[in-house]
Design an enzyme around this catalytic site. Structure first.
Site, PDB file in Angstrom:
ATOM      1  N   HIS A 277       0.831  -1.213   0.000  1.00  0.00           N
ATOM      2  CA  HIS A 277       0.000   0.000   0.000  1.00  0.00           C
ATOM      3  C   HIS A 277       0.868   1.267   0.000  1.00  0.00           C
ATOM      4  CE1 HIS A 277      -3.286  -2.645   2.044  1.00  0.00           C
ATOM      5  NE2 HIS A 277      -3.053  -2.997   0.787  1.00  0.00           N
TER       6      HIS A 277
ATOM      7  N   HIS B 290      -9.391  -1.706  -4.824  1.00  0.00           N
ATOM      8  CA  HIS B 290      -8.280  -2.076  -3.940  1.00  0.00           C
ATOM      9  C   HIS B 290      -7.354  -3.080  -4.628  1.00  0.00           C
ATOM     10  CE1 HIS B 290      -5.976  -2.316  -0.289  1.00  0.00           C
ATOM     11  NE2 HIS B 290      -5.829  -3.601  -0.582  1.00  0.00           N
TER      12      HIS B 290
ATOM     13  N   ASP C  54      -3.374  -2.563  -5.093  1.00  0.00           N
ATOM     14  CA  ASP C  54      -2.336  -3.565  -4.808  1.00  0.00           C
ATOM     15  C   ASP C  54      -1.442  -3.805  -6.028  1.00  0.00           C
ATOM     16  OD1 ASP C  54      -2.973  -4.094  -2.147  1.00  0.00           O
ATOM     17  OD2 ASP C  54      -4.229  -5.823  -2.621  1.00  0.00           O
TER      18      ASP C  54
ATOM     19  N   HIS D 129      -0.950 -10.892  -5.000  1.00  0.00           N
ATOM     20  CA  HIS D 129       0.445 -10.481  -4.806  1.00  0.00           C
ATOM     21  C   HIS D 129       1.431 -11.457  -5.467  1.00  0.00           C
ATOM     22  CE1 HIS D 129      -1.010  -7.417  -2.185  1.00  0.00           C
ATOM     23  NE2 HIS D 129      -1.487  -8.270  -1.317  1.00  0.00           N
TER      24      HIS D 129
HETATM   25 ZN   LIG Z   1      -3.993  -4.555  -0.317  1.00  0.00          ZN
END
Ligand SMILES: [Zn+2]
Length: 311
Positions: free
Chosen positions: A78, A237, A241, A264
Site C-alpha cells: 500500500h 483495492h 495492490d 500479490h
Molecule cells: Zn492490499
C-alpha cells in the site's frame, strides 16, 4: 525533462502491523537521486537497507514482503502504491518493526502523510520502464499481462462468487492520464470475509486486522458502519495492490496492465518475468516541461510516444 522526486523533509507515522499486530513507528526520509525506494529496519542492529525490488520479494502470503539476508520487511504494497501514485522516485523508509503500518487499510494515509511535508523535484531525469512487447503470466485460472501503451493504464477483473461481492462491480480500469490516483484509487481499503479472518489468524496472519483497517464481509453484508467508500472499492483495492506490487520494478511503467484474479504472488511473478525478458522492456525518460507536468502533483502526464526517449 520529467525529473525524479523525493519528499521535502522527514515525516513520521505510528501504527500497527496488520499481520503481526505489533506497534511500529515509520519514518519517511528524503533520499538522493537514483536511490530508489529503500527500507531500513531500525530495530535490527546492523541491518542493511532492503531495496524495494521485485527480486527481493520473499513472501506473498496475503501481503508482499521483502527480504535480504535475514532482514524482512512486510506489507509494503500500500505504501509502494502511494509512492507510484504520487510520483515519488527516491525515499528511505525506516521501520521500528517488520511491518509497514496498515493505517486504515488503504493508501490514503500515506498520501496524506507525504502531502503534509511536500514533494520536491531533483535534477536527475525520471526513468520509466517502457513495455515493448506483451508479456503474460498465469497461475491456475488467474492471469496478469503487460502490453505496450503510451502512458499507464490498468484493468482488473475480480472474481468471487459471494452474495456481497456479487452486488458490486467486479471490473474496473483506470488510466493515469484521466484518473486521479488520490481520489479514485488511494482510499480503497483491504477487504475480506470475516470467516476467512479466522483461517488467516490460525497461520499467524491478520493478528492486527480489524474493522479499523479493513472492510469486513459476513454472509450477507459489509459489516463496517458506513459501508463502502466507493461502489467499486473491492476491485479498486485490487488495482491499488497491483500498482504497489508493480512499483517493485523500481520505476513506473509505460504500459497497460490487465489482471484477472491476480494477487500479490502473480503480480510479483509478472514483475520478475518482465525483468528476465530483456527484449520486452527498455528504460525511457520523458521530455515534458516540468512545470506543466507537475501542476497536478498526482496525475502522470499524458505521454506521447514521440516524447519518450530511450536510454
Ligand atoms: Zn492490499
Amino acid at each position: 525533462m520529467l525529473k525524479q522526486r523525493t519528499i521535502r523533509k522527514a515525516v513520521h507515522a505510528i501504527g500497527i502491523g496488520v499481520h503481526s499486530g505489533e506497534k511500529v513507528r515509520m519514518t519517511l526520509r528524503p533520499a538522493g537521486e537514483n536511490t530508489g525506494i529503500v527500507f531500513v529496519r531500525t530495530d535490527v542492529k546492523g541491518a542493511k537497507p532492503v531495496a524495494a525490488q521485485a527480486d527481493n520479494v520473499s513472501d506473498t502470503t496475503l501481503s508482499t514482503s521483502l527480504g535480504q539476508a535475514d532482514v524482512q520487511v512486510s506489507t509494503v504494497e500500500h505504501l509502494m502504491s502511494a509512492l507510484w501514485g504520487l510520483g515519488i522516485d527516491n525515499l528511505v523508509v525506516e521501520l521500528s518493526a517488520q511491518e509497514v503500518p496498515i493505517m486504515d487499510g488503504s493508501a490514503s494515509p500515506f498520501v496524506y502523510l507525504i502531502n503534509t511535508v511536500g514533494i520536491v523535484e531533483q535534477n536527475a531525469a525520471k526513468e520509466f520502464i517502457r513495455i515493448k512487447r506483451p508479456i503474460t503470466v498465469t497461475q491456475g485460472d488467474a492471469q496478469a499481462t503487460l502490453k505496450p501503451f503510451a502512458g499507464f493504464k490498468a484493468g482488473y477483473t475480480f472474481e468471487a462468487d459471494h452474495p456481497v461481492y456479487n452486488r458490486y462491480p467486479k471490473y474496473a480500469e483506470l488510466d493515469f492520464s484521466t484518473v486521479s490516483y488520490v481520489e479514485q484509487v488511494s482510499r480503497a481499503r483491504s477487504f475480506g470475509l470475516v470467516k476467512e479472518l479466522e483461517q488467516a489468524q490460525a497461520i499467524n496472519k491478520c493478528l492486527g486486522s480489524s474493522l479499523e483497517n479493513a472492510v469486513g464481509i459476513d454472509d450477507y453484508n459489509v459489516v463496517n458502519e458506513g459501508g463502502l467508500r466507493y461502489d467499486d472499492e473491492f476491485v479498486m483495492h485490487k488495482l491499488l495492490d497491483v500498482i504497489g506490487d508493480l512499483y517493485l520494478l523500481g520505476r513506473p511503467i509505460l504500459g497497460a496492465f490487465h489482471g484477472h484474479k491476480s494477487g500479490h504472488a502473480l503480480n510479483n511473478k509478472l514483475a520478475r518475468a518482465l525483468l528476465r525478458c530483456e527484449d520486452a522492456w527498455e528504460l525511457a525518460t520523458f521530455e515534458v516541461p516540468s512545470s506543466a507536468a507537475h501542476e497536478d502533483a498526482i496525475r502522470e502526464p499524458i505521454l506521447q510516444p514521440a516524447a519518450v526517449s530511450v536510454i
